[in-house]
Design an enzyme around this catalytic site. Structure first.
Site, PDB file in Angstrom:
ATOM      1  N   CYS A  67       0.846  -1.206   0.000  1.00 30.36           N
ATOM      2  CA  CYS A  67       0.000   0.000   0.000  1.00 30.36           C
ATOM      3  C   CYS A  67       0.880   1.255   0.000  1.00 30.36           C
ATOM      4  CB  CYS A  67      -0.919  -0.069   1.220  1.00 30.36           C
ATOM      5  SG  CYS A  67      -1.620   1.492   1.759  1.00 30.36           S
ATOM      6  N   CYS A  70       0.226   3.918   2.585  1.00 25.89           N
ATOM      7  CA  CYS A  70       0.644   3.435   3.913  1.00 25.89           C
ATOM      8  C   CYS A  70       2.132   3.700   4.122  1.00 25.89           C
ATOM      9  CB  CYS A  70       0.416   1.931   4.048  1.00 25.89           C
ATOM     10  SG  CYS A  70      -1.312   1.426   3.980  1.00 25.89           S
TER      11      CYS A  70
END
Ligand SMILES: [Zn+2]
Length: 149
Positions: A67, A70
């Site tokens: 991600c 993230c």
């Protein structure tokens, strides 16, 4: 008054008198420092226990290596952890390593921040935000009163 926190390394519950909060308290079982200035990578089992027991706010970053947002938020989260040492604990849960977390915490997307205080979820935030926003978001949280088991 004392606070209850679960050791994020071994899962042992620790009760710390408020007067000793600034004395670098360590886990009674494994000796790991209970309050650090960095986010701690934790397992789903330890998260489940800490989310139930901790009276000090516990801020969890649900993330995964694939991600991008993230990864972008990781240093921001770390900076917030440093700024809020002693006021809240910061932990990270790898949702890829613990796929059961999705259902348990009703995760629709990551990054996701959830704050737990005194045995319940009190707040959540979806999407990456900068350190200053994380601090602002987490600053309104107050420690749960009394002895949550
Ligand atoms: Zn421990």
């Amino acid at each position: 008054m004392a606070i209850n926190v679960v050791c994020l390394e071994c899962g042992q519950g620790n009760r710390i008198p408020e007067a000793k909060l600034n004395a670098g308290p360590k886990c009674a079982t494994c000796g790991t420092a209970l309050f650090t200035d960095k986010p701690t990578e934790i397992s789903l089992d330890i998260l489940t226990k800490a989310a139930r027991v901790d009276t000090m706010p516990l801020i969890v970053d649900y993330w995964a290596a694939w991600c991008g947002p993230c990864r972008m938020m990781a240093p921001e989260f770390a900076a917030a952890a440093k700024a809020m040492k002693g006021k809240a604990r910061f932990a990270k849960l790898d949702t890829e390593a613990y796929p059961k977390a999705s259902q348990r915490y009703d995760i629709r997307g990551i990054p996701l921040l959830i704050a737990f205080v005194g045995g319940r979820e009190v707040k959540r935030q979806s999407g990456a935000i900068p350190a200053a926003k994380i601090i602002e978001w987490a600053s309104g949280l107050v420690q749960a009163k009394g002895g949550v088991k």
